[in-house]
Design an enzyme around this catalytic site. Structure first.
Site, PDB file in Angstrom:
ATOM      1  N   ALA A  19     -12.381   7.320  -1.237  1.00 14.36           N
ATOM      2  CA  ALA A  19     -13.180   6.224  -0.684  1.00 14.36           C
ATOM      3  C   ALA A  19     -12.507   5.522   0.493  1.00 14.36           C
ATOM      4  O   ALA A  19     -13.049   4.554   1.023  1.00 14.36           O
ATOM      5  CB  ALA A  19     -13.508   5.227  -1.796  1.00 14.36           C
ATOM      6  N   GLY A  20     -11.358   5.971   0.891  1.00 13.13           N
ATOM      7  CA  GLY A  20     -10.693   5.352   2.050  1.00 13.13           C
ATOM      8  C   GLY A  20     -10.356   3.890   1.815  1.00 13.13           C
ATOM      9  O   GLY A  20     -10.498   3.054   2.709  1.00 13.13           O
ATOM     10  N   ASN A  25      -2.264   3.595   4.018  1.00 18.36           N
ATOM     11  CA  ASN A  25      -1.980   4.855   3.320  1.00 18.36           C
ATOM     12  C   ASN A  25      -2.756   5.927   4.094  1.00 18.36           C
ATOM     13  O   ASN A  25      -3.982   6.003   4.030  1.00 18.36           O
ATOM     14  CB  ASN A  25      -2.454   4.712   1.870  1.00 18.36           C
ATOM     15  CG  ASN A  25      -2.544   6.024   1.110  1.00 18.36           C
ATOM     16  OD1 ASN A  25      -2.538   7.099   1.674  1.00 18.36           O
ATOM     17  ND2 ASN A  25      -2.669   5.912  -0.208  1.00 18.36           N
ATOM     18  N   GLU A 174       4.082  -3.895  -6.730  1.00 17.24           N
ATOM     19  CA  GLU A 174       3.517  -2.545  -6.839  1.00 17.24           C
ATOM     20  C   GLU A 174       4.249  -1.711  -7.886  1.00 17.24           C
ATOM     21  O   GLU A 174       4.136  -0.480  -7.922  1.00 17.24           O
ATOM     22  CB  GLU A 174       3.533  -1.875  -5.462  1.00 17.24           C
ATOM     23  CG  GLU A 174       2.755  -2.643  -4.392  1.00 17.24           C
ATOM     24  CD  GLU A 174       1.259  -2.322  -4.338  1.00 17.24           C
ATOM     25  OE1 GLU A 174       0.892  -1.157  -4.504  1.00 17.24           O
ATOM     26  OE2 GLU A 174       0.456  -3.263  -4.137  1.00 17.24           O
ATOM     27  N   ARG A 216       3.276  -4.270   0.925  1.00 18.82           N
ATOM     28  CA  ARG A 216       2.608  -4.642  -0.325  1.00 18.82           C
ATOM     29  C   ARG A 216       3.522  -5.394  -1.292  1.00 18.82           C
ATOM     30  O   ARG A 216       3.045  -6.156  -2.126  1.00 18.82           O
ATOM     31  CB  ARG A 216       2.087  -3.386  -1.023  1.00 18.82           C
ATOM     32  CG  ARG A 216       1.094  -2.571  -0.213  1.00 18.82           C
ATOM     33  CD  ARG A 216       0.386  -1.622  -1.156  1.00 18.82           C
ATOM     34  NE  ARG A 216      -0.288  -0.527  -0.484  1.00 18.82           N
ATOM     35  CZ  ARG A 216      -0.975   0.403  -1.125  1.00 18.82           C
ATOM     36  NH1 ARG A 216      -1.059   0.368  -2.441  1.00 18.82           N
ATOM     37  NH2 ARG A 216      -1.573   1.381  -0.477  1.00 18.82           N
ATOM     38  N   HIS A 252       4.844   2.612   0.201  1.00 19.98           N
ATOM     39  CA  HIS A 252       5.709   2.282  -0.948  1.00 19.98           C
ATOM     40  C   HIS A 252       7.079   2.888  -0.671  1.00 19.98           C
ATOM     41  O   HIS A 252       7.176   3.929   0.002  1.00 19.98           O
ATOM     42  CB  HIS A 252       5.191   2.926  -2.250  1.00 19.98           C
ATOM     43  CG  HIS A 252       3.960   2.295  -2.811  1.00 19.98           C
ATOM     44  ND1 HIS A 252       2.910   3.027  -3.332  1.00 19.98           N
ATOM     45  CD2 HIS A 252       3.611   1.000  -2.973  1.00 19.98           C
ATOM     46  CE1 HIS A 252       1.971   2.206  -3.779  1.00 19.98           C
ATOM     47  NE2 HIS A 252       2.361   0.971  -3.569  1.00 19.98           N
ATOM     48  N   CYS A 372       4.219   9.618  -7.750  1.00 24.62           N
ATOM     49  CA  CYS A 372       3.246   8.525  -7.961  1.00 24.62           C
ATOM     50  C   CYS A 372       2.561   8.668  -9.309  1.00 24.62           C
ATOM     51  O   CYS A 372       2.117   7.690  -9.897  1.00 24.62           O
ATOM     52  CB  CYS A 372       2.131   8.571  -6.920  1.00 24.62           C
ATOM     53  SG  CYS A 372       2.664   8.384  -5.247  1.00 24.62           S
TER      54      CYS A 372
HETATM   55  O1  SUG Z   1      -2.303   2.597  -3.850  1.00 23.55           O
HETATM   56  N1  SUG Z   1      -4.257   5.460  -3.194  1.00 23.55           N
HETATM   57  C1  SUG Z   1      -3.095   4.847  -3.842  1.00 23.55           C
HETATM   58  C2  SUG Z   1      -1.936   5.808  -3.844  1.00 23.55           C
HETATM   59  C3  SUG Z   1      -0.785   5.306  -4.650  1.00 23.55           C
HETATM   60  C4  SUG Z   1       0.428   6.127  -4.518  1.00 23.55           C
HETATM   61  N2  SUG Z   1       1.458   5.623  -5.352  1.00 23.55           N
HETATM   62  C5  SUG Z   1       2.783   5.614  -5.069  1.00 23.55           C
HETATM   63  N3  SUG Z   1       3.245   5.836  -3.872  1.00 23.55           N
HETATM   64  N4  SUG Z   1       3.588   5.306  -6.029  1.00 23.55           N
HETATM   65  C6  SUG Z   1      -2.701   3.549  -3.153  1.00 23.55           C
HETATM   66  O2  SUG Z   1      -2.794   3.492  -1.924  1.00 23.55           O
HETATM   67  C7  SUG Z   1      -6.571   5.572  -2.495  1.00 23.55           C
HETATM   68  C8  SUG Z   1      -7.935   5.379  -3.116  1.00 23.55           C
HETATM   69  C9  SUG Z   1      -9.027   5.793  -2.190  1.00 23.55           C
HETATM   70  O3  SUG Z   1      -8.901   5.632  -0.969  1.00 23.55           O
HETATM   71  O4  SUG Z   1     -10.070   6.293  -2.689  1.00 23.55           O
HETATM   72  C10 SUG Z   1      -5.453   4.902  -3.294  1.00 23.55           C
HETATM   73  O5  SUG Z   1      -5.685   3.926  -3.968  1.00 23.55           O
END
Ligand code: SUG
Length: 449
Positions: A19-20, A25, A174, A216, A252, A372
């Protein structure tokens, strides 16, 4: 007494989609609105868990959250029957519906920060669920995360559970993604050094901070978690992430550094004031615990390659033989610079002797690598025996979960499918059955109403 590190991997939930939602990220933004494959995603994760179990590691499972989150949507003013809530949100605010359908709890490195009993003042294992305030879809997780952790780590004699930090950006937290525990090789049972890595100061705007993407984790949040867990100053080190790297997609610390026992594996640009921080770690761990600082130079692997391949979002694990292995995503194998680096790493005379590659592409497309997907909990034999046994992976549980996924998950999910009210029943039926399999009790709100 023997201490082990157990990995608790997040089971990917039935609404896994792209869903972005995570500004900063890169993968999440790039793959927004692609079709997702929930069944494949859940099976990729489960296969990684099974492979670690087969290597002799202690492996557990962390249940996903209830999605779509109808309670969150009702709180935002959508009303009527469940189907109405979904229909209104789909029509008036599809971005909110997408956020409330995210299966993001799968990344359990963000579920909580965990301090083992060897480090804490009361000798218990401490858990603080992460508040994840920086992203709305993730801020929906902490309460249920707390319920699930309590159902897994029940015994008060061994386990202490804290409420997540205040739901405010000043205390953006986080979880374990920004926390690394270092200790003597082969021994999780001696007091270690807990390294907290933060992205910015919340109460001092004169300090360095990223300019483009959000930091974050705040210093103040990291400090609060260390206080709650009863950690001693002489066993804690705080380091700031390099803000320029956050602006390049390192959202992160676990995207640019990973540690295990006496190894810290990191990119040369990962930290601010690196030498000062490393000296503090050396001094606090003491001379009896020499550390391997394995630094990857930019000339060997660029920051961009580290972000796209997740070279550092790897798991560094200690195998029963005492050797360490790296659990890496197949993206690392497919990148020339990174695969060449791994070849070199294995000749460097560090404790890391082997690299195993896993296909977790469904998770990677949302910016979540092997590291993750797991929450690490170091436990003594007694503490391990006190964990809810139904969440520990066995061949039997693997097959049960594999069949459960097969029965309940869709092969494919498009953004428009999130408006399908049928997804509510599918998801609830699956989770209700899962709580029985894992013996979690009624951890979801739909089971409490
Ligand atoms: O929080 N992605 C997560 C990925 C988390 C990765 N975790 C670690 N690095 N420990 C985040 O950004 C994307 C959901 C979306 O775009 O549909 C998302 O939430």
């Amino acid at each position: 007494m023997k201490h082990t590190e157990a990995n608790f991997d997040g089971l990917v939930g039935p609404t896994h989609n792209y869903a972005g939602l995570s500004f900063g990220n890169v993968a999440s933004s790039q793959n927004a609105k692609d079709a997702s494959h929930p069944k494949q995603a859940a099976k990729q994760g489960l296969r990684k868990m099974k492979a670690l179990m087969d290597m002799g590691m202690v492996q557990g499972v962390l249940a996903p959250q209830e999605r779509p989150d109808l309670y969150a949507l009702r709180r935002l003013g959508f009303n009527g029957s469940d189907a109405n809530v979904i229909a209104q949100a789909a029509e008036q605010a599809p971005h909110l519906l997408r956020a409330c359908c995210s299966a993001s709890s799968m990344w359990t490195a963000n579920a909580a920060t965990v301090s083992p009993s060897a480090d804490t003042s009361d000798g218990k294992v401490h858990f603080t669920p992460a508040n994840l305030t920086n992203k709305y879809h993730r801020s929906l997780e902490p309460e249920t995360t707390g319920n699930i952790l309590k159902a897994m780590f029940k015994h008060e004699q061994h386990f202490a559970h804290h409420q997540h930090l205040p739901d405010n950006e000043h205390f953006g937290d986080e979880g374990a993604a920004n926390h690394t525990r270092l200790c003597a090789k082969g021994d999780y049972g001696h007091t270690g050094v807990e390294l907290f890595v933060y992205g910015r100061y919340a109460f001092d705007s004169s300090k360095p901070a990223p300019k483009k993407f959000p930091a974050r984790q705040t210093f103040e949040a990291s400090q609060a978690v260390a206080r709650l867990h009863g950690l001693q100053d002489e066993n804690v080190v705080f380091m700031q992430q390099n803000p320029d790297l956050i602006d390049q997609g390192v959202f992160h610390n676990d995207v640019i550094a990973v540690g295990n026992q006496n190894v810290l594996f990191y990119h040369e640009q990962a930290f601010l004031n690196q030498e000062q921080g490393f000296n503090e770690i050396r001094q606090k761990l003491g001379q009896d615990t020499p550390l391997h600082f394995i630094e990857v130079k930019t000339q060997d692997v660029s920051v961009q390659d580290a972000v796209t391949t997740y070279l550092f979002n790897t798991q560094v694990i200690t195998l029963p033989s005492g050797d360490m292995a790296i659990i890496a995503p197949t993206e690392c194998q497919e990148n020339q610079a990174v695969s060449a680096y791994f070849e070199k790493l294995l000749t460097l005379n560090t404790p890391i002797k082997k690299v195993h590659f896993f296909d977790v592409k469904q998770s990677m497309k949302n910016g979540g690598g092997p590291a993750c997907l797991r929450l690490r909990v170091a436990l003594s034999e007694q503490e391990l025996a006190a964990v809810n046994p139904n969440v520990m992976l066995t061949d039997g549980l693997f097959h049960t979960l594999d069949n459960w996924i097969e029965k309940h998950y869709r092969d494919e999910l498009y953004s428009k499918d999130l408006a399908d009210p049928q997804l509510i029943n599918e998801s609830r039926t699956a989770l209700d059955e899962l709580t029985q399999i894992l013996n979690l009790g009624s951890v979801y709100r739909f089971q409490q109403d």
